[in-house]
Design a protein around this motif. Sequence first.
Motif, PDB file in Angstrom:
ATOM      1  N   LYS A 182       0.856  -1.179   0.000  1.00 51.72           N
ATOM      2  CA  LYS A 182       0.000   0.000   0.000  1.00 51.72           C
ATOM      3  C   LYS A 182       0.895   1.234   0.000  1.00 51.72           C
ATOM      4  CE  LYS A 182      -4.220   1.732   1.324  1.00 51.72           C
ATOM      5  NZ  LYS A 182      -5.486   1.538   1.835  1.00 51.72           N
ATOM      6  N   VAL A 183       0.729   2.052  -1.026  1.00 48.45           N
ATOM      7  CA  VAL A 183       1.486   3.297  -1.153  1.00 48.45           C
ATOM      8  C   VAL A 183       0.458   4.413  -1.202  1.00 48.45           C
ATOM      9  CG1 VAL A 183       3.135   4.601  -2.515  1.00 48.45           C
ATOM     10  CG2 VAL A 183       3.289   2.109  -2.461  1.00 48.45           C
ATOM     11  N   GLY A 184       0.344   5.141  -0.101  1.00 59.19           N
ATOM     12  CA  GLY A 184      -0.727   6.135  -0.021  1.00 59.19           C
ATOM     13  C   GLY A 184      -2.061   5.406  -0.084  1.00 59.19           C
ATOM     14  N   LYS A 185      -2.902   5.781  -1.037  1.00 63.96           N
ATOM     15  CA  LYS A 185      -4.179   5.104  -1.219  1.00 63.96           C
ATOM     16  C   LYS A 185      -4.107   4.000  -2.270  1.00 63.96           C
ATOM     17  CE  LYS A 185      -7.060   8.986   0.155  1.00 63.96           C
ATOM     18  NZ  LYS A 185      -8.169   9.860  -0.216  1.00 63.96           N
ATOM     19  N   SER A 186      -2.979   3.893  -2.931  1.00 56.15           N
ATOM     20  CA  SER A 186      -2.825   2.902  -3.996  1.00 56.15           C
ATOM     21  C   SER A 186      -2.475   1.537  -3.425  1.00 56.15           C
ATOM     22  CB  SER A 186      -1.724   3.325  -4.961  1.00 56.15           C
ATOM     23  OG  SER A 186      -2.060   4.533  -5.596  1.00 56.15           O
ATOM     24  N   VAL A 187      -3.080   0.506  -4.003  1.00 50.20           N
ATOM     25  CA  VAL A 187      -2.791  -0.878  -3.640  1.00 50.20           C
ATOM     26  C   VAL A 187      -2.115  -1.518  -4.845  1.00 50.20           C
ATOM     27  CG1 VAL A 187      -3.796  -3.116  -3.077  1.00 50.20           C
ATOM     28  CG2 VAL A 187      -4.745  -1.037  -2.072  1.00 50.20           C
ATOM     29  N   LEU A 188      -0.971  -2.128  -4.606  1.00 51.81           N
ATOM     30  CA  LEU A 188      -0.208  -2.779  -5.661  1.00 51.81           C
ATOM     31  C   LEU A 188       0.165  -4.183  -5.214  1.00 51.81           C
ATOM     32  CD1 LEU A 188       2.149   0.190  -6.546  1.00 51.81           C
ATOM     33  CD2 LEU A 188       0.140  -0.562  -7.837  1.00 51.81           C
ATOM     34  N   TYR A 189       0.117  -5.104  -6.161  1.00 50.01           N
ATOM     35  CA  TYR A 189       0.455  -6.494  -5.882  1.00 50.01           C
ATOM     36  C   TYR A 189       1.770  -6.841  -6.578  1.00 50.01           C
ATOM     37  CZ  TYR A 189      -4.285  -7.100  -4.135  1.00 50.01           C
ATOM     38  OH  TYR A 189      -5.440  -7.004  -3.412  1.00 50.01           O
ATOM     39  N   PRO A 190       2.824  -7.160  -5.820  1.00 53.40           N
ATOM     40  CA  PRO A 190       4.080  -7.590  -6.448  1.00 53.40           C
ATOM     41  C   PRO A 190       3.862  -8.911  -7.191  1.00 53.40           C
ATOM     42  CG  PRO A 190       4.420  -7.067  -4.124  1.00 53.40           C
ATOM     43  CD  PRO A 190       2.955  -7.104  -4.366  1.00 53.40           C
ATOM     44  N   VAL A 191       4.287  -8.976  -8.443  1.00 54.04           N
ATOM     45  CA  VAL A 191       4.090 -10.173  -9.262  1.00 54.04           C
ATOM     46  C   VAL A 191       4.739 -11.389  -8.618  1.00 54.04           C
ATOM     47  CG1 VAL A 191       4.601 -11.246 -11.493  1.00 54.04           C
ATOM     48  CG2 VAL A 191       3.763  -8.899 -11.408  1.00 54.04           C
ATOM     49  N   ASN A 192       5.917 -11.215  -8.036  1.00 52.89           N
ATOM     50  CA  ASN A 192       6.575 -12.382  -7.410  1.00 52.89           C
ATOM     51  C   ASN A 192       5.749 -12.918  -6.238  1.00 52.89           C
ATOM     52  OD1 ASN A 192       7.225 -10.266  -5.632  1.00 52.89           O
ATOM     53  ND2 ASN A 192       9.221 -11.128  -5.168  1.00 52.89           N
ATOM     54  N   GLN A 193       5.041 -12.053  -5.533  1.00 53.61           N
ATOM     55  CA  GLN A 193       4.178 -12.502  -4.438  1.00 53.61           C
ATOM     56  C   GLN A 193       2.945 -13.227  -4.974  1.00 53.61           C
ATOM     57  OE1 GLN A 193       4.730 -12.404  -1.032  1.00 53.61           O
ATOM     58  NE2 GLN A 193       6.781 -11.892  -1.773  1.00 53.61           N
ATOM     59  N   LEU A 194       2.431 -12.787  -6.124  1.00 56.94           N
ATOM     60  CA  LEU A 194       1.305 -13.488  -6.752  1.00 56.94           C
ATOM     61  C   LEU A 194       1.728 -14.897  -7.164  1.00 56.94           C
ATOM     62  CD1 LEU A 194      -0.176 -10.631  -8.945  1.00 56.94           C
ATOM     63  CD2 LEU A 194      -1.167 -11.586  -6.857  1.00 56.94           C
ATOM     64  N   GLU A 195       2.946 -15.020  -7.677  1.00 59.36           N
ATOM     65  CA  GLU A 195       3.450 -16.331  -8.083  1.00 59.36           C
ATOM     66  C   GLU A 195       3.618 -17.250  -6.874  1.00 59.36           C
ATOM     67  OE1 GLU A 195       6.868 -15.243 -10.389  1.00 59.36           O
ATOM     68  OE2 GLU A 195       5.622 -14.629 -12.081  1.00 59.36           O
ATOM     69  N   ILE A 196       4.080 -16.705  -5.753  1.00 58.55           N
ATOM     70  CA  ILE A 196       4.201 -17.487  -4.510  1.00 58.55           C
ATOM     71  C   ILE A 196       2.810 -17.916  -4.049  1.00 58.55           C
ATOM     72  CG2 ILE A 196       4.781 -17.331  -2.049  1.00 58.55           C
ATOM     73  CD1 ILE A 196       7.140 -15.479  -2.947  1.00 58.55           C
ATOM     74  N   TRP A 197       1.839 -17.004  -4.115  1.00 60.04           N
ATOM     75  CA  TRP A 197       0.468 -17.304  -3.703  1.00 60.04           C
ATOM     76  C   TRP A 197      -0.122 -18.394  -4.600  1.00 60.04           C
ATOM     77  CZ3 TRP A 197      -4.607 -15.952  -5.596  1.00 60.04           C
ATOM     78  CH2 TRP A 197      -5.622 -16.121  -4.652  1.00 60.04           C
ATOM     79  N   ASP A 198       0.174 -18.315  -5.901  1.00 61.23           N
ATOM     80  CA  ASP A 198      -0.274 -19.357  -6.831  1.00 61.23           C
ATOM     81  C   ASP A 198       0.248 -20.719  -6.392  1.00 61.23           C
ATOM     82  OD1 ASP A 198      -1.472 -17.416  -8.395  1.00 61.23           O
ATOM     83  OD2 ASP A 198       0.082 -17.443  -9.949  1.00 61.23           O
ATOM     84  N   GLN A 199       1.531 -20.791  -6.058  1.00 61.32           N
ATOM     85  CA  GLN A 199       2.143 -22.062  -5.665  1.00 61.32           C
ATOM     86  C   GLN A 199       1.517 -22.628  -4.396  1.00 61.32           C
ATOM     87  OE1 GLN A 199       4.406 -23.976  -7.360  1.00 61.32           O
ATOM     88  NE2 GLN A 199       3.978 -22.510  -8.965  1.00 61.32           N
ATOM     89  N   THR A 200       1.129 -21.769  -3.467  1.00 62.76           N
ATOM     90  CA  THR A 200       0.525 -22.265  -2.225  1.00 62.76           C
ATOM     91  C   THR A 200      -0.896 -22.753  -2.448  1.00 62.76           C
ATOM     92  OG1 THR A 200      -0.267 -20.075  -1.554  1.00 62.76           O
ATOM     93  CG2 THR A 200       1.916 -20.734  -0.773  1.00 62.76           C
ATOM     94  N   ASN A 201      -1.504 -22.392  -3.580  1.00 63.21           N
ATOM     95  CA  ASN A 201      -2.879 -22.786  -3.868  1.00 63.21           C
ATOM     96  C   ASN A 201      -2.989 -23.877  -4.927  1.00 63.21           C
ATOM     97  OD1 ASN A 201      -4.667 -21.034  -2.208  1.00 63.21           O
ATOM     98  ND2 ASN A 201      -3.357 -19.493  -3.107  1.00 63.21           N
ATOM     99  N   ILE A 202      -1.875 -24.480  -5.290  1.00 63.75           N
ATOM    100  CA  ILE A 202      -1.916 -25.575  -6.261  1.00 63.75           C
ATOM    101  C   ILE A 202      -2.563 -26.789  -5.600  1.00 63.75           C
ATOM    102  CG2 ILE A 202      -0.483 -27.295  -7.437  1.00 63.75           C
ATOM    103  CD1 ILE A 202       1.316 -25.095  -8.328  1.00 63.75           C
ATOM    104  N   VAL A 203      -3.488 -27.393  -6.324  1.00 65.52           N
ATOM    105  CA  VAL A 203      -4.145 -28.611  -5.858  1.00 65.52           C
ATOM    106  C   VAL A 203      -3.472 -29.778  -6.561  1.00 65.52           C
ATOM    107  CG1 VAL A 203      -6.306 -29.894  -5.766  1.00 65.52           C
ATOM    108  CG2 VAL A 203      -6.311 -27.393  -5.531  1.00 65.52           C
TER     109      VAL A 203
END
Length: 76
Positions: free
Chosen positions: A39-60
């Motif tokens: 969170k930068v000020g009012k802006s919300v940003l998602y780091p791509v590397n964190q999305l990739e980590i989140w993807d890996q934790t949700n693999i079935v």
Amino acid sequence: MIDQTYLTPEEVAERYRGTVSIGTLRNWRSMRIGPAYVKVGKSVLYPVNQLEIWDQTNIVKCRASKRLGRRGGDQR
């Protein structure tokens, strides 16, 4: 300096082909679940590397069916 790529909530919704809406991302942030964000000020940003980590934790992971290895007409 680390060259990091960030996505907006709209871009994250596109990344997941609309299966995760902007509203869902907002709700997840309020409940502190879902992918990590910055969170930068009012802006919300998602780091791509964190999305990739989140993807890996949700693999079935699926196991192979016992029927796949059988030959012949033995069908039950």
